[in-house]
Enzyme design. Structure first.
Site, PDB file in Angstrom:
ATOM      1  N   LYS A  13       0.844  -1.210   0.000  1.00 17.48           N
ATOM      2  CA  LYS A  13       0.000   0.000   0.000  1.00 17.48           C
ATOM      3  C   LYS A  13       0.873   1.252   0.000  1.00 17.48           C
ATOM      4  CE  LYS A  13      -1.944  -1.081   3.980  1.00 17.48           C
ATOM      5  NZ  LYS A  13      -1.267  -2.357   4.323  1.00 17.48           N
ATOM      6  N   ARG A  88      -9.922   0.791   8.117  1.00 15.30           N
ATOM      7  CA  ARG A  88      -9.408  -0.533   8.447  1.00 15.30           C
ATOM      8  C   ARG A  88     -10.420  -1.363   9.220  1.00 15.30           C
ATOM      9  NH1 ARG A  88      -3.710   0.301   8.454  1.00 15.30           N
ATOM     10  NH2 ARG A  88      -2.504  -1.423   9.218  1.00 15.30           N
ATOM     11  N   ARG A 127      12.065  -5.703   4.426  1.00 18.87           N
ATOM     12  CA  ARG A 127      11.991  -4.284   4.788  1.00 18.87           C
ATOM     13  C   ARG A 127      12.889  -4.002   5.995  1.00 18.87           C
ATOM     14  NH1 ARG A 127       6.198  -1.664   5.495  1.00 18.87           N
ATOM     15  NH2 ARG A 127       6.089  -3.069   7.270  1.00 18.87           N
ATOM     16  N   ARG A 139      10.832  -0.315  12.245  1.00 18.58           N
ATOM     17  CA  ARG A 139       9.524  -0.125  12.893  1.00 18.58           C
ATOM     18  C   ARG A 139       9.383  -1.081  14.070  1.00 18.58           C
ATOM     19  NH1 ARG A 139       4.820   0.122   8.350  1.00 18.58           N
ATOM     20  NH2 ARG A 139       3.740  -1.006  10.006  1.00 18.58           N
ATOM     21  N   ARG A 150      -0.720  -8.474  13.523  1.00 20.05           N
ATOM     22  CA  ARG A 150      -1.247  -7.553  12.504  1.00 20.05           C
ATOM     23  C   ARG A 150      -2.033  -8.315  11.446  1.00 20.05           C
ATOM     24  NH1 ARG A 150       4.316  -4.880  11.153  1.00 20.05           N
ATOM     25  NH2 ARG A 150       3.278  -3.969   9.336  1.00 20.05           N
TER      26      ARG A 150
HETATM   27  P1  AP5 Z   1       4.884  -1.612   1.890  1.00 18.60           P
HETATM   28  O1  AP5 Z   1       4.563  -0.780   0.714  1.00 18.60           O
HETATM   29  O2  AP5 Z   1       5.631  -0.995   3.007  1.00 18.60           O
HETATM   30  O3  AP5 Z   1       3.557  -2.334   2.418  1.00 18.60           O
HETATM   31  P2  AP5 Z   1       2.317  -1.772   3.231  1.00 18.60           P
HETATM   32  O4  AP5 Z   1       1.101  -2.405   2.639  1.00 18.60           O
HETATM   33  O5  AP5 Z   1       2.360  -0.280   3.321  1.00 18.60           O
HETATM   34  O6  AP5 Z   1       2.627  -2.469   4.625  1.00 18.60           O
HETATM   35  P3  AP5 Z   1       2.654  -1.923   6.109  1.00 18.60           P
HETATM   36  O7  AP5 Z   1       3.473  -2.889   6.886  1.00 18.60           O
HETATM   37  O8  AP5 Z   1       3.007  -0.481   6.166  1.00 18.60           O
HETATM   38  O9  AP5 Z   1       1.145  -2.101   6.447  1.00 18.60           O
HETATM   39  P4  AP5 Z   1       0.385  -2.030   7.760  1.00 18.60           P
HETATM   40  O10 AP5 Z   1      -0.980  -1.953   7.241  1.00 18.60           O
HETATM   41  O11 AP5 Z   1       0.635  -3.160   8.695  1.00 18.60           O
HETATM   42  O12 AP5 Z   1       1.019  -0.776   8.525  1.00 18.60           O
HETATM   43  P5  AP5 Z   1       0.472   0.677   8.839  1.00 18.60           P
HETATM   44  O13 AP5 Z   1       1.635   1.566   8.903  1.00 18.60           O
HETATM   45  O14 AP5 Z   1      -0.650   1.011   7.930  1.00 18.60           O
HETATM   46  O15 AP5 Z   1       5.670  -2.897   1.374  1.00 18.60           O
HETATM   47  C1  AP5 Z   1       6.241  -3.831   2.282  1.00 18.60           C
HETATM   48  C2  AP5 Z   1       7.593  -4.337   1.769  1.00 18.60           C
HETATM   49  O16 AP5 Z   1       7.386  -5.070   0.571  1.00 18.60           O
HETATM   50  C3  AP5 Z   1       8.563  -3.212   1.404  1.00 18.60           C
HETATM   51  O17 AP5 Z   1       9.864  -3.618   1.726  1.00 18.60           O
HETATM   52  C4  AP5 Z   1       8.394  -3.061  -0.115  1.00 18.60           C
HETATM   53  O18 AP5 Z   1       9.558  -2.584  -0.721  1.00 18.60           O
HETATM   54  C5  AP5 Z   1       8.057  -4.476  -0.532  1.00 18.60           C
HETATM   55  N1  AP5 Z   1       7.143  -4.535  -1.690  1.00 18.60           N
HETATM   56  C6  AP5 Z   1       6.096  -3.714  -1.968  1.00 18.60           C
HETATM   57  N2  AP5 Z   1       5.465  -4.092  -3.103  1.00 18.60           N
HETATM   58  C7  AP5 Z   1       6.129  -5.205  -3.552  1.00 18.60           C
HETATM   59  C8  AP5 Z   1       5.963  -6.055  -4.691  1.00 18.60           C
HETATM   60  N3  AP5 Z   1       4.974  -5.859  -5.587  1.00 18.60           N
HETATM   61  N4  AP5 Z   1       6.815  -7.097  -4.827  1.00 18.60           N
HETATM   62  C9  AP5 Z   1       7.821  -7.310  -3.911  1.00 18.60           C
HETATM   63  N5  AP5 Z   1       8.043  -6.536  -2.830  1.00 18.60           N
HETATM   64  C10 AP5 Z   1       7.207  -5.484  -2.650  1.00 18.60           C
HETATM   65  O19 AP5 Z   1      -0.130   0.489  10.307  1.00 18.60           O
HETATM   66  C11 AP5 Z   1       0.702   0.240  11.418  1.00 18.60           C
HETATM   67  C12 AP5 Z   1      -0.120   0.229  12.696  1.00 18.60           C
HETATM   68  O20 AP5 Z   1      -0.712   1.523  12.913  1.00 18.60           O
HETATM   69  C13 AP5 Z   1      -1.308  -0.752  12.730  1.00 18.60           C
HETATM   70  O21 AP5 Z   1      -0.913  -2.055  13.100  1.00 18.60           O
HETATM   71  C14 AP5 Z   1      -2.201  -0.079  13.784  1.00 18.60           C
HETATM   72  O22 AP5 Z   1      -1.733  -0.305  15.087  1.00 18.60           O
HETATM   73  C15 AP5 Z   1      -2.024   1.408  13.472  1.00 18.60           C
HETATM   74  N6  AP5 Z   1      -3.001   1.886  12.475  1.00 18.60           N
HETATM   75  C16 AP5 Z   1      -2.725   2.423  11.252  1.00 18.60           C
HETATM   76  N7  AP5 Z   1      -3.866   2.768  10.613  1.00 18.60           N
HETATM   77  C17 AP5 Z   1      -4.882   2.421  11.439  1.00 18.60           C
HETATM   78  C18 AP5 Z   1      -6.295   2.503  11.337  1.00 18.60           C
HETATM   79  N8  AP5 Z   1      -6.894   2.998  10.235  1.00 18.60           N
HETATM   80  N9  AP5 Z   1      -7.050   2.041  12.370  1.00 18.60           N
HETATM   81  C19 AP5 Z   1      -6.468   1.558  13.492  1.00 18.60           C
HETATM   82  N10 AP5 Z   1      -5.138   1.443  13.662  1.00 18.60           N
HETATM   83  C20 AP5 Z   1      -4.350   1.876  12.636  1.00 18.60           C
HETATM   84 MG    MG Z   2       2.657   1.079   4.912  1.00 16.19          MG
END
Ligand code: AP5
Ligand code: MG
Length: 198
Positions: A13, A88, A127, A139, A150
């Protein structure tokens, strides 16, 4: 252009949202990044969110709804925005619908990145390795235990959003297992047809 990226942790994402930000000149609204910034600043929200995030659980709907509602009122969101990691939960999706309606805005697309869970753990490990190699800070939720949680949270609370947006007719699905470039080009096709329909 207003869109939502749905998908499990590590689906890509953030990667895709960043690329679209450059192409369309609209901001990436990552609730995860905003919450991590709040934790780093040790603000009230950050203090409430830290332990929950470290455990891989979701922060309360109330906190994130307020963060997003305030953020989309900023001048840089006037041309649109990319929601990365929000909504989410079904209540967040309902709150977002109400927020947009009140502000007289509508979504152009909801894009779900479909990925296989085994690959996600590997992506998280990659990552971590890349971050360390670049001298950055890993992180605090990128470890096997928090990552597993997660994924459980995603399955239980976020996966039902696919049904929610399928029912509204807004859901589009992309194969997130393809290369970053292929995923980007599939997303661009969806957005081109969304803007042709508008
Ligand atoms: P990346 O692009 O970083 O993936 P991502 O989908 O952004 O993954 P996240 O780990 O950031 O998602 P998340 O939803 O757990 O975390 P968030 O910060 O939103 O890609 C991942 C890796 O793969 C990278 O190394 C990239 O280079 C590689 N990659 C990408 N595309 C690829 C491809 N096509 N092929 C190969 N490799 C690839 O949330 C964190 C925390 O915040 C949550 O757990 C929660 O506690 C809180 N939070 C955030 N939003 C909310 C909400 N709306 N409600 C409640 N709590 C929330
Ligand atoms: Mg992300």
């Amino acid at each position: 252009m207003r869109l939502i990226f749905l998908g499990p942790p590590g689906a890509g994402k953030g990667t895709q949202a960043k690329l679209l930000t450059e192409k369309y000149g609209i901001p990436q609204l990552s609730t995860g990044d905003m919450l991590r910034a709040a934790v780093a600043e040790q603000s009230d929200v950050g203090k409430r969110a830290k332990a929950v995030m470290d455990a891989g659980q979701l922060v309360s709907d109330e906190i994130v709804n307020e963060i997003v509602s305030d953020r989309i009122d900023s001048p840089d969101c006037s041309k649109g925005f990319i929601l990365d990691g929000y909504p989410r939960t079904v209540p967040q999706a309902v709150a977002l619908g109400k927020m947009l309606e009140d502000k007289g805005l509508r979504l152009d697309a909801v894009i779900e990145l479909k990925v296989d869970e085994v690959a996600l753990v590997r992506r998280m490990e990659n990552r971590v390795a890349e971050t360390i190699a670049a001298g950055g800070k890993v992180r605090s939720d990128d470890n096997p235990e928090a990552f597993r949680k997660r994924l459980v949270e995603y399955r239980e609370k976020t996966a039902p959003l696919s049904q929610h947006y399928a029912a509204t007719g807004e859901l589009k699905t992309v194969d997130g297992m393809a290369s970053v470039e292929t995923v980007t080009s599939e997303i661009n096709k969806i957005l081109a047809s969304a803007s042709a329909d508008a």
